[in-house]
Every structure is written in structure tokens, then in C-alpha cells.
Design a protein around this motif. Structure first.
Motif, PDB file in Angstrom:
ATOM      1  N   VAL A  18       0.803  -1.193  -0.149  1.00 15.78           N
ATOM      2  CA  VAL A  18      -0.114  -0.227   0.201  1.00 15.78           C
ATOM      3  C   VAL A  18       0.851   1.197   0.106  1.00 15.78           C
ATOM      4  O   VAL A  18       0.612   2.307  -0.985  1.00 15.78           O
ATOM      5  N   ARG A  19       1.818   1.156   0.879  1.00 12.17           N
ATOM      6  CA  ARG A  19       2.791   2.400   0.792  1.00 12.17           C
ATOM      7  C   ARG A  19       3.521   2.706  -0.420  1.00 12.17           C
ATOM      8  O   ARG A  19       3.401   3.781  -0.934  1.00 12.17           O
ATOM      9  N   LYS A  20       3.838   1.560  -1.045  1.00 14.08           N
ATOM     10  CA  LYS A  20       4.661   1.793  -2.401  1.00 14.08           C
ATOM     11  C   LYS A  20       3.428   2.596  -3.324  1.00 14.08           C
ATOM     12  O   LYS A  20       4.019   3.368  -4.094  1.00 14.08           O
ATOM     13  N   ARG A  21       2.351   2.027  -3.374  1.00 20.10           N
ATOM     14  CA  ARG A  21       1.226   2.424  -4.133  1.00 20.10           C
ATOM     15  C   ARG A  21       0.942   3.875  -4.019  1.00 20.10           C
ATOM     16  O   ARG A  21       0.959   4.680  -4.903  1.00 20.10           O
ATOM     17  N   LEU A  22       0.847   4.110  -2.795  1.00 21.82           N
ATOM     18  CA  LEU A  22       0.350   5.470  -2.437  1.00 21.82           C
ATOM     19  C   LEU A  22       1.430   6.335  -2.846  1.00 21.82           C
ATOM     20  O   LEU A  22       1.178   7.572  -3.302  1.00 21.82           O
ATOM     21  N   ILE A  68     -16.665   6.995  -3.518  1.00 21.68           N
ATOM     22  CA  ILE A  68     -18.054   6.097  -3.052  1.00 21.68           C
ATOM     23  C   ILE A  68     -18.660   5.644  -4.167  1.00 21.68           C
ATOM     24  O   ILE A  68     -19.161   4.666  -4.357  1.00 21.68           O
ATOM     25  N   HIS A  69     -18.853   6.686  -5.179  1.00 24.18           N
ATOM     26  CA  HIS A  69     -19.762   6.216  -6.504  1.00 24.18           C
ATOM     27  C   HIS A  69     -19.112   5.325  -7.234  1.00 24.18           C
ATOM     28  O   HIS A  69     -19.880   4.458  -7.918  1.00 24.18           O
ATOM     29  N   LYS A  70     -18.140   4.829  -7.054  1.00 23.73           N
ATOM     30  CA  LYS A  70     -17.118   4.141  -7.741  1.00 23.73           C
ATOM     31  C   LYS A  70     -17.316   2.502  -6.810  1.00 23.73           C
ATOM     32  O   LYS A  70     -16.636   1.538  -7.194  1.00 23.73           O
ATOM     33  N   GLY A  71     -17.607   2.589  -5.761  1.00 20.52           N
ATOM     34  CA  GLY A  71     -17.961   1.541  -4.664  1.00 20.52           C
ATOM     35  C   GLY A  71     -16.686   1.422  -3.610  1.00 20.52           C
ATOM     36  O   GLY A  71     -16.525   0.233  -2.967  1.00 20.52           O
ATOM     37  N   LEU A  72     -15.830   2.330  -3.751  1.00 19.51           N
ATOM     38  CA  LEU A  72     -14.722   2.237  -2.640  1.00 19.51           C
ATOM     39  C   LEU A  72     -15.191   3.188  -1.457  1.00 19.51           C
ATOM     40  O   LEU A  72     -15.268   4.369  -1.855  1.00 19.51           O
ATOM     41  N   LEU A  73     -14.986   2.787  -0.156  1.00 19.74           N
ATOM     42  CA  LEU A  73     -15.294   3.214   0.753  1.00 19.74           C
ATOM     43  C   LEU A  73     -14.131   4.271   1.626  1.00 19.74           C
ATOM     44  O   LEU A  73     -13.155   3.504   1.905  1.00 19.74           O
ATOM     45  N   LYS A  83      -8.418   9.383   4.113  1.00 17.41           N
ATOM     46  CA  LYS A  83      -8.015   8.097   5.208  1.00 17.41           C
ATOM     47  C   LYS A  83      -8.431   6.697   4.486  1.00 17.41           C
ATOM     48  O   LYS A  83      -9.435   6.883   4.013  1.00 17.41           O
ATOM     49  N   LEU A  84      -7.548   5.710   4.498  1.00 15.69           N
ATOM     50  CA  LEU A  84      -8.042   4.434   3.886  1.00 15.69           C
ATOM     51  C   LEU A  84      -7.713   3.382   5.216  1.00 15.69           C
ATOM     52  O   LEU A  84      -6.858   3.619   5.804  1.00 15.69           O
ATOM     53  N   GLY A  85      -8.820   2.699   5.007  1.00 12.06           N
ATOM     54  CA  GLY A  85      -8.721   1.540   6.276  1.00 12.06           C
ATOM     55  C   GLY A  85      -9.386   0.445   5.991  1.00 12.06           C
ATOM     56  O   GLY A  85     -10.318   0.162   6.481  1.00 12.06           O
ATOM     57  N   PRO A  86      -9.035  -0.377   4.892  1.00  8.91           N
ATOM     58  CA  PRO A  86      -9.576  -1.521   4.252  1.00  8.91           C
ATOM     59  C   PRO A  86      -9.734  -2.690   5.463  1.00  8.91           C
ATOM     60  O   PRO A  86      -9.129  -2.696   6.315  1.00  8.91           O
ATOM     61  N   PRO A  87     -10.513  -3.738   5.350  1.00  9.47           N
ATOM     62  CA  PRO A  87     -10.738  -4.660   6.157  1.00  9.47           C
ATOM     63  C   PRO A  87      -9.405  -5.503   6.264  1.00  9.47           C
ATOM     64  O   PRO A  87      -8.553  -5.771   5.141  1.00  9.47           O
ATOM     65  N   LEU A  88      -8.957  -6.149   7.358  1.00 11.51           N
ATOM     66  CA  LEU A  88      -7.626  -6.915   7.375  1.00 11.51           C
ATOM     67  C   LEU A  88      -7.755  -8.149   6.657  1.00 11.51           C
ATOM     68  O   LEU A  88      -6.716  -8.493   6.455  1.00 11.51           O
ATOM     69  N   VAL A  89      -8.835  -8.420   6.384  1.00 10.65           N
ATOM     70  CA  VAL A  89      -9.197  -9.749   5.501  1.00 10.65           C
ATOM     71  C   VAL A  89      -9.264  -9.473   3.998  1.00 10.65           C
ATOM     72  O   VAL A  89      -9.441 -10.415   3.262  1.00 10.65           O
ATOM     73  N   ILE A  90      -8.984  -8.152   3.610  1.00  8.06           N
ATOM     74  CA  ILE A  90      -9.261  -8.286   2.253  1.00  8.06           C
ATOM     75  C   ILE A  90      -8.159  -8.837   1.258  1.00  8.06           C
ATOM     76  O   ILE A  90      -7.018  -8.921   1.582  1.00  8.06           O
ATOM     77  N   GLU A  91      -8.675  -9.258   0.056  1.00 12.25           N
ATOM     78  CA  GLU A  91      -7.814 -10.008  -0.798  1.00 12.25           C
ATOM     79  C   GLU A  91      -6.606  -8.813  -1.409  1.00 12.25           C
ATOM     80  O   GLU A  91      -7.040  -7.846  -1.616  1.00 12.25           O
ATOM     81  N   GLY A  93      -5.563  -8.864  -4.193  1.00 15.03           N
ATOM     82  CA  GLY A  93      -5.931  -8.018  -5.384  1.00 15.03           C
ATOM     83  C   GLY A  93      -6.922  -6.999  -5.465  1.00 15.03           C
ATOM     84  O   GLY A  93      -6.795  -5.866  -6.069  1.00 15.03           O
ATOM     85  N   ALA A  94      -7.912  -7.200  -4.510  1.00 17.48           N
ATOM     86  CA  ALA A  94      -8.782  -5.985  -4.185  1.00 17.48           C
ATOM     87  C   ALA A  94      -8.198  -4.777  -3.795  1.00 17.48           C
ATOM     88  O   ALA A  94      -8.730  -3.714  -3.950  1.00 17.48           O
ATOM     89  N   LEU A  95      -7.355  -5.153  -2.792  1.00 19.36           N
ATOM     90  CA  LEU A  95      -6.699  -4.009  -2.134  1.00 19.36           C
ATOM     91  C   LEU A  95      -5.927  -2.893  -3.087  1.00 19.36           C
ATOM     92  O   LEU A  95      -5.822  -1.874  -3.139  1.00 19.36           O
ATOM     93  N   MET A  96      -5.037  -3.680  -4.061  1.00 20.71           N
ATOM     94  CA  MET A  96      -4.162  -2.817  -5.198  1.00 20.71           C
ATOM     95  C   MET A  96      -5.213  -2.472  -6.114  1.00 20.71           C
ATOM     96  O   MET A  96      -5.029  -1.377  -6.312  1.00 20.71           O
ATOM     97  N   GLU A  97      -6.574  -2.970  -6.451  1.00 21.46           N
ATOM     98  CA  GLU A  97      -7.345  -2.229  -7.204  1.00 21.46           C
ATOM     99  C   GLU A  97      -7.929  -0.904  -6.601  1.00 21.46           C
ATOM    100  O   GLU A  97      -8.060   0.130  -7.287  1.00 21.46           O
TER     101      GLU A  97
END
Length: 97
Positions: A18-22, A68-73, A83-91, A93-97
């Protein structure tokens, strides 16, 4: 579940990606994204305003709404950050998307 699934270790590993991507996003928009900070799966981007030491609240709100309109909270802070805080169980691939 935290221990059984090794979620803290997983979050630390995914956090590096995530750090690298941001930071890559920041490199594309250095005039707007002044800081990237976080750890694990909790991260924030600070958005520069027009004046020094001013944050762009409108941009933060706009990005949050568009996501939000694209489905990302994302978390609206109201102070010029995102701020981003995805679930700890996120896949991954979904995280990088």
C-alpha cells in the motif's frame, strides 16, 4: 481470529505494498499530495491547499465522494486528507485495485 489468521502480520506485509502504491500516486501529483503516512492497512494522504500550511478540504471531499460512487469507501476527514482503512481480511488483488 486475529492470531489464528495472523492478521496483524498480514496487515504489515500488505501495508508495504500500500505504501509503495500511495507513494507512486503522490509522485504523479506532488503539488496536491504533500504527505503519505500510515502503517499496516491504515493510511492517510494530506492534500495541499492554495496557501502554505493550508489543506484542500474540497479536494478531499471530492475524491471521497467520487470513490464512493465507484464502490470504494474512503474516510472523509473534513480537514483536507483522505484516510484508507480496508478490512484486514481484504484480498491483495482487491486492495491493489
Amino acid at each position: 481470529m486475529l492470531e489464528e489468521e495472523r492478521l496483524p502480520q498480514r496487515a504489515a506485509k500488505l501495508g508495504q505494498a500500500v505504501r509503495k502504491r500511495l507513494l507512486a500516486i503522490q509522485a504523479k501529483h506532488p503539488e496536491k499530495i504533500t504527505h503519505v503516512f500510515g502503517e499496516g492497512l491504515v493510511w492517510a494522504l494530506l492534500l495541499a491547499g492554495k496557501e502554505p500550511r493550508e489543506w484542500d478540504v474540497d479536494l478531499g471531499d471530492g475524491v471521497t465522494q467520487a470513490a464512493i460512487h465507484k464502490g470504494l469507501l474512503l474516510i472523509r476527514t473534513g480537514v483536507g486528507s483522505i484516510k484508507l482503512g480496508p478490512p484486514l481480511v481484504i484480498e491483495e488483488g482487491a486492495l491493489m485495485e
